[in-house]
Design a protein around this motif. Structure first.
Motif, PDB file in Angstrom:
ATOM      1  N   THR A 241       0.909  -1.641  -0.045  1.00 57.35           N
ATOM      2  CA  THR A 241       0.039  -0.008   0.122  1.00 57.35           C
ATOM      3  C   THR A 241       0.541   1.369  -0.038  1.00 57.35           C
ATOM      4  O   THR A 241       1.665   1.250   0.952  1.00 57.35           O
ATOM      5  N   HIS A 242       0.387   2.000  -1.063  1.00 53.28           N
ATOM      6  CA  HIS A 242       1.085   3.507  -1.055  1.00 53.28           C
ATOM      7  C   HIS A 242       0.091   4.792  -0.999  1.00 53.28           C
ATOM      8  O   HIS A 242      -0.449   4.285  -2.522  1.00 53.28           O
ATOM      9  N   VAL A 243       0.416   5.663  -0.509  1.00 51.77           N
ATOM     10  CA  VAL A 243      -0.727   6.475  -0.826  1.00 51.77           C
ATOM     11  C   VAL A 243       0.946   7.979  -0.636  1.00 51.77           C
ATOM     12  O   VAL A 243       1.315   8.643   0.181  1.00 51.77           O
ATOM     13  N   VAL A 244       0.974   8.604  -1.733  1.00 49.60           N
ATOM     14  CA  VAL A 244       1.596   9.889  -2.271  1.00 49.60           C
ATOM     15  C   VAL A 244       1.067  10.992  -3.038  1.00 49.60           C
ATOM     16  O   VAL A 244       0.660  10.543  -3.839  1.00 49.60           O
ATOM     17  N   ARG A 245       1.581  11.775  -3.298  1.00 46.44           N
ATOM     18  CA  ARG A 245       1.284  13.252  -3.561  1.00 46.44           C
ATOM     19  C   ARG A 245       2.743  13.278  -4.978  1.00 46.44           C
ATOM     20  O   ARG A 245       3.409  13.705  -4.349  1.00 46.44           O
ATOM     21  N   THR A 246       2.028  12.911  -6.568  1.00 48.24           N
ATOM     22  CA  THR A 246       3.406  13.688  -7.261  1.00 48.24           C
ATOM     23  C   THR A 246       3.082  14.325  -7.722  1.00 48.24           C
ATOM     24  O   THR A 246       3.012  15.695  -6.813  1.00 48.24           O
ATOM     25  N   PRO A 247       4.530  15.427  -8.134  1.00 49.23           N
ATOM     26  CA  PRO A 247       4.945  16.809  -8.190  1.00 49.23           C
ATOM     27  C   PRO A 247       3.960  17.895  -8.378  1.00 49.23           C
ATOM     28  O   PRO A 247       4.168  18.075  -8.984  1.00 49.23           O
ATOM     29  N   THR A 248       2.903  16.727  -9.714  1.00 48.59           N
ATOM     30  CA  THR A 248       2.343  17.516 -10.481  1.00 48.59           C
ATOM     31  C   THR A 248       0.933  17.547  -9.651  1.00 48.59           C
ATOM     32  O   THR A 248       0.490  18.222  -9.498  1.00 48.59           O
ATOM     33  N   GLY A 249       1.407  17.598  -8.503  1.00 42.60           N
ATOM     34  CA  GLY A 249      -0.239  17.238  -7.344  1.00 42.60           C
ATOM     35  C   GLY A 249      -1.567  16.348  -7.262  1.00 42.60           C
ATOM     36  O   GLY A 249      -2.302  15.988  -6.631  1.00 42.60           O
ATOM     37  N   VAL A 250      -1.303  15.070  -8.470  1.00 48.26           N
ATOM     38  CA  VAL A 250      -2.012  14.102  -7.826  1.00 48.26           C
ATOM     39  C   VAL A 250      -1.682  13.549  -6.953  1.00 48.26           C
ATOM     40  O   VAL A 250      -0.597  13.242  -6.054  1.00 48.26           O
ATOM     41  N   ILE A 251      -3.156  12.459  -6.373  1.00 44.46           N
ATOM     42  CA  ILE A 251      -2.629  11.710  -5.061  1.00 44.46           C
ATOM     43  C   ILE A 251      -2.817  10.498  -5.271  1.00 44.46           C
ATOM     44  O   ILE A 251      -4.072  10.250  -6.172  1.00 44.46           O
ATOM     45  N   GLU A 252      -1.613   9.566  -5.664  1.00 40.48           N
ATOM     46  CA  GLU A 252      -2.095   8.266  -5.766  1.00 40.48           C
ATOM     47  C   GLU A 252      -2.884   7.174  -4.764  1.00 40.48           C
ATOM     48  O   GLU A 252      -1.123   7.242  -4.180  1.00 40.48           O
ATOM     49  N   VAL A 253      -3.153   6.549  -4.734  1.00 40.14           N
ATOM     50  CA  VAL A 253      -3.020   5.676  -3.843  1.00 40.14           C
ATOM     51  C   VAL A 253      -2.839   4.063  -4.854  1.00 40.14           C
ATOM     52  O   VAL A 253      -3.758   3.750  -5.614  1.00 40.14           O
ATOM     53  N   THR A 254      -2.083   2.958  -4.404  1.00 36.31           N
ATOM     54  CA  THR A 254      -1.264   1.834  -4.685  1.00 36.31           C
ATOM     55  C   THR A 254      -2.338   0.833  -3.820  1.00 36.31           C
ATOM     56  O   THR A 254      -1.116   0.795  -2.801  1.00 36.31           O
ATOM     57  N   LEU A 255      -2.804  -0.177  -4.612  1.00 35.98           N
ATOM     58  CA  LEU A 255      -2.929  -1.057  -3.870  1.00 35.98           C
ATOM     59  C   LEU A 255      -2.559  -2.595  -4.573  1.00 35.98           C
ATOM     60  O   LEU A 255      -2.715  -2.119  -5.544  1.00 35.98           O
ATOM     61  N   ARG A 256      -1.754  -3.303  -3.912  1.00 38.79           N
ATOM     62  CA  ARG A 256      -1.032  -4.905  -4.580  1.00 38.79           C
ATOM     63  C   ARG A 256      -1.706  -5.116  -3.792  1.00 38.79           C
ATOM     64  O   ARG A 256      -1.334  -5.766  -2.376  1.00 38.79           O
ATOM     65  N   ALA A 257      -2.032  -6.739  -4.609  1.00 38.61           N
ATOM     66  CA  ALA A 257      -2.614  -7.530  -3.182  1.00 38.61           C
ATOM     67  C   ALA A 257      -2.867  -9.174  -4.679  1.00 38.61           C
ATOM     68  O   ALA A 257      -3.286  -8.344  -5.893  1.00 38.61           O
ATOM     69  N   ASP A 258      -3.118 -10.316  -4.123  1.00 38.78           N
ATOM     70  CA  ASP A 258      -3.246 -11.006  -4.813  1.00 38.78           C
ATOM     71  C   ASP A 258      -4.502 -11.508  -5.147  1.00 38.78           C
ATOM     72  O   ASP A 258      -4.576 -12.053  -6.609  1.00 38.78           O
ATOM     73  N   ALA A 259      -5.927 -10.577  -5.091  1.00 47.93           N
ATOM     74  CA  ALA A 259      -6.885 -10.701  -5.706  1.00 47.93           C
ATOM     75  C   ALA A 259      -7.233  -9.228  -5.079  1.00 47.93           C
ATOM     76  O   ALA A 259      -7.558  -8.924  -4.058  1.00 47.93           O
ATOM     77  N   PHE A 260      -8.152  -9.285  -5.597  1.00 45.95           N
ATOM     78  CA  PHE A 260      -9.424  -8.382  -4.832  1.00 45.95           C
ATOM     79  C   PHE A 260     -11.038  -8.551  -5.739  1.00 45.95           C
ATOM     80  O   PHE A 260     -11.156  -9.262  -6.689  1.00 45.95           O
ATOM     81  N   CYS A 261     -11.725  -8.340  -4.515  1.00 46.84           N
ATOM     82  CA  CYS A 261     -13.471  -8.501  -4.466  1.00 46.84           C
ATOM     83  C   CYS A 261     -13.681  -7.414  -5.561  1.00 46.84           C
ATOM     84  O   CYS A 261     -13.757  -6.580  -5.378  1.00 46.84           O
ATOM     85  N   HIS A 262     -15.248  -7.577  -5.499  1.00 47.19           N
ATOM     86  CA  HIS A 262     -15.881  -6.170  -5.937  1.00 47.19           C
ATOM     87  C   HIS A 262     -16.049  -5.409  -5.514  1.00 47.19           C
ATOM     88  O   HIS A 262     -16.329  -5.747  -3.514  1.00 47.19           O
ATOM     89  N   SER A 263     -15.728  -4.260  -6.206  1.00 49.27           N
ATOM     90  CA  SER A 263     -15.718  -3.029  -6.026  1.00 49.27           C
ATOM     91  C   SER A 263     -14.627  -2.363  -4.075  1.00 49.27           C
ATOM     92  O   SER A 263     -14.861  -1.169  -3.772  1.00 49.27           O
ATOM     93  N   MET A 264     -13.422  -3.280  -4.123  1.00 47.36           N
ATOM     94  CA  MET A 264     -13.048  -3.150  -2.782  1.00 47.36           C
ATOM     95  C   MET A 264     -11.834  -1.859  -3.090  1.00 47.36           C
ATOM     96  O   MET A 264     -12.096  -1.238  -2.084  1.00 47.36           O
ATOM     97  N   VAL A 265     -11.511  -2.205  -3.816  1.00 46.38           N
ATOM     98  CA  VAL A 265     -10.250  -0.869  -4.143  1.00 46.38           C
ATOM     99  C   VAL A 265     -10.516   0.271  -4.180  1.00 46.38           C
ATOM    100  O   VAL A 265     -10.393   1.004  -3.498  1.00 46.38           O
ATOM    101  N   ARG A 266     -12.208   0.626  -4.635  1.00 48.54           N
ATOM    102  CA  ARG A 266     -12.792   1.657  -4.744  1.00 48.54           C
ATOM    103  C   ARG A 266     -13.434   2.400  -3.395  1.00 48.54           C
ATOM    104  O   ARG A 266     -13.731   3.459  -2.589  1.00 48.54           O
ATOM    105  N   SER A 267     -14.070   1.519  -2.696  1.00 48.51           N
ATOM    106  CA  SER A 267     -14.265   1.454  -0.982  1.00 48.51           C
ATOM    107  C   SER A 267     -12.900   1.690  -0.372  1.00 48.51           C
ATOM    108  O   SER A 267     -13.640   2.721   0.360  1.00 48.51           O
ATOM    109  N   VAL A 268     -12.086   1.235  -0.617  1.00 48.69           N
ATOM    110  CA  VAL A 268     -10.749   1.500   0.639  1.00 48.69           C
ATOM    111  C   VAL A 268     -10.400   3.079  -0.087  1.00 48.69           C
ATOM    112  O   VAL A 268     -10.137   3.734   1.067  1.00 48.69           O
ATOM    113  N   VAL A 269     -10.395   2.755  -0.845  1.00 39.82           N
ATOM    114  CA  VAL A 269      -9.915   4.520  -1.419  1.00 39.82           C
ATOM    115  C   VAL A 269     -11.425   5.669  -0.666  1.00 39.82           C
ATOM    116  O   VAL A 269     -10.289   6.948  -0.072  1.00 39.82           O
TER     117      VAL A 269
END
Length: 268
Positions: A173-201
């Protein structure tokens, strides 16, 4: 039959997700139709994908496989698809898959990135970034996201499907602000269930806005059921960036592991 691996990307804005749906434009439906047509197959092509994306979700590193009646078709299929596919989906590599390869069950992990803006942003990127009320406390979001790592029941973040487990292992998991101002939420997992990433964010945004403390994320993991306090973020900020696979010798073993259902008793 010979199994082929397809590496592809797509802009999900005009698609109703990956999976075939009657009367709707989907990525799977578009690809299967054109593969069947350009190869003049007697039976329709059927694709299996690494990660089924929802309507409006994009992919830069999606992987699928298809079984075709003869070997040696990879160069021709790649060339013909490049001529006929619409501009919002690109197959950039076709290869004969090694023994034991399954695009879905051989995958070891999937990596998604969700793009947020808490400022006026760039109107030219509004189709791939979600604007939220800010400013967001990015370090607090990153701290909260760390609680997601490991093997957990993500029922609080998932839309339940009959007979499907919500236990997943989050590897990064990583949450960073890029030099252009975009906030990027990175999630890497063995798998994801339905709507999991958008709910986590959505939960992390609540932390970033100061509406919930960072420890709230860990509390949600203990619920064991869908939480009504979580906002599911819009799909257009989400991109499937990459899918990871073991070396060829480990493909069959990974398939067996991935097909085994996980239970809550496995969580330490």
């Amino acid at each position: 039959m010979t199994r082929y691996r397809l590496d592809l990307s797509y802009d999900g804005a005009a698609f109703h997700g990956w999976a075939v749906q009657d009367g709707l434009r989907t990525v799977q439906g578009t690809l299967q139709e054109w593969i069947t047509r350009v190869l003049r197959l007697s039976d329709p092509a059927e694709l299996t994908v690494a990660g089924r994306t929802d309507a409006g979700v994009h992919a830069r590193g999606q992987v699928a496989h298809v079984d075709l009646p003869s070997p040696g078709l990879a160069p021709e299929l790649l060339r013909r698809l490049a001529r006929v596919l619409p501009a919002d989906v690109v197959v950039y590599r076709v290869t004969e898959a090694p023994d034991g390869f399954d695009a879905r069950f051989s995958a070891v992990w999937r990596r998604y990135v969700f793009a947020l803006r808490d400022d006026a942003g760039d109107p030219l990127t509004r189709g791939v970034e979600v604007r939220v009320r800010g400013p967001l406390d990015v370090p607090a979001m990153d701290e909260a996201a760390a609680a997601l790592r490991g093997l957990h029941d993500f029922a609080a973040f998932c839309k339940r499907r009959e007979g499907a487990t919500t236990i997943r292992e989050v590897l990064e998991t990583h949450v960073v602000r890029t030099p252009t101002g975009v906030i990027e939420v990175t999630l890497r997992a063995d798998a994801f269930c339905h709507s999991m990433v958008r709910s986590v964010v959505g939960a992390l945004v609540a932390v970033g806005q100061g509406r919930c403390p960072p420890g709230w994320i860990a509390d949600l993991l203990l619920l064991g059921q869908r939480s009504g306090d979580i906002t599911v973020m819009p799909p257009h900020g989400l991109v499937l960036e990459e899918v990871g696979y073991p070396d060829d010798a480990g493909l069959a073993d990974r398939q067996r592991q991935a097909r085994a259902r996980r239970e809550r008793e496995e969580i330490v």
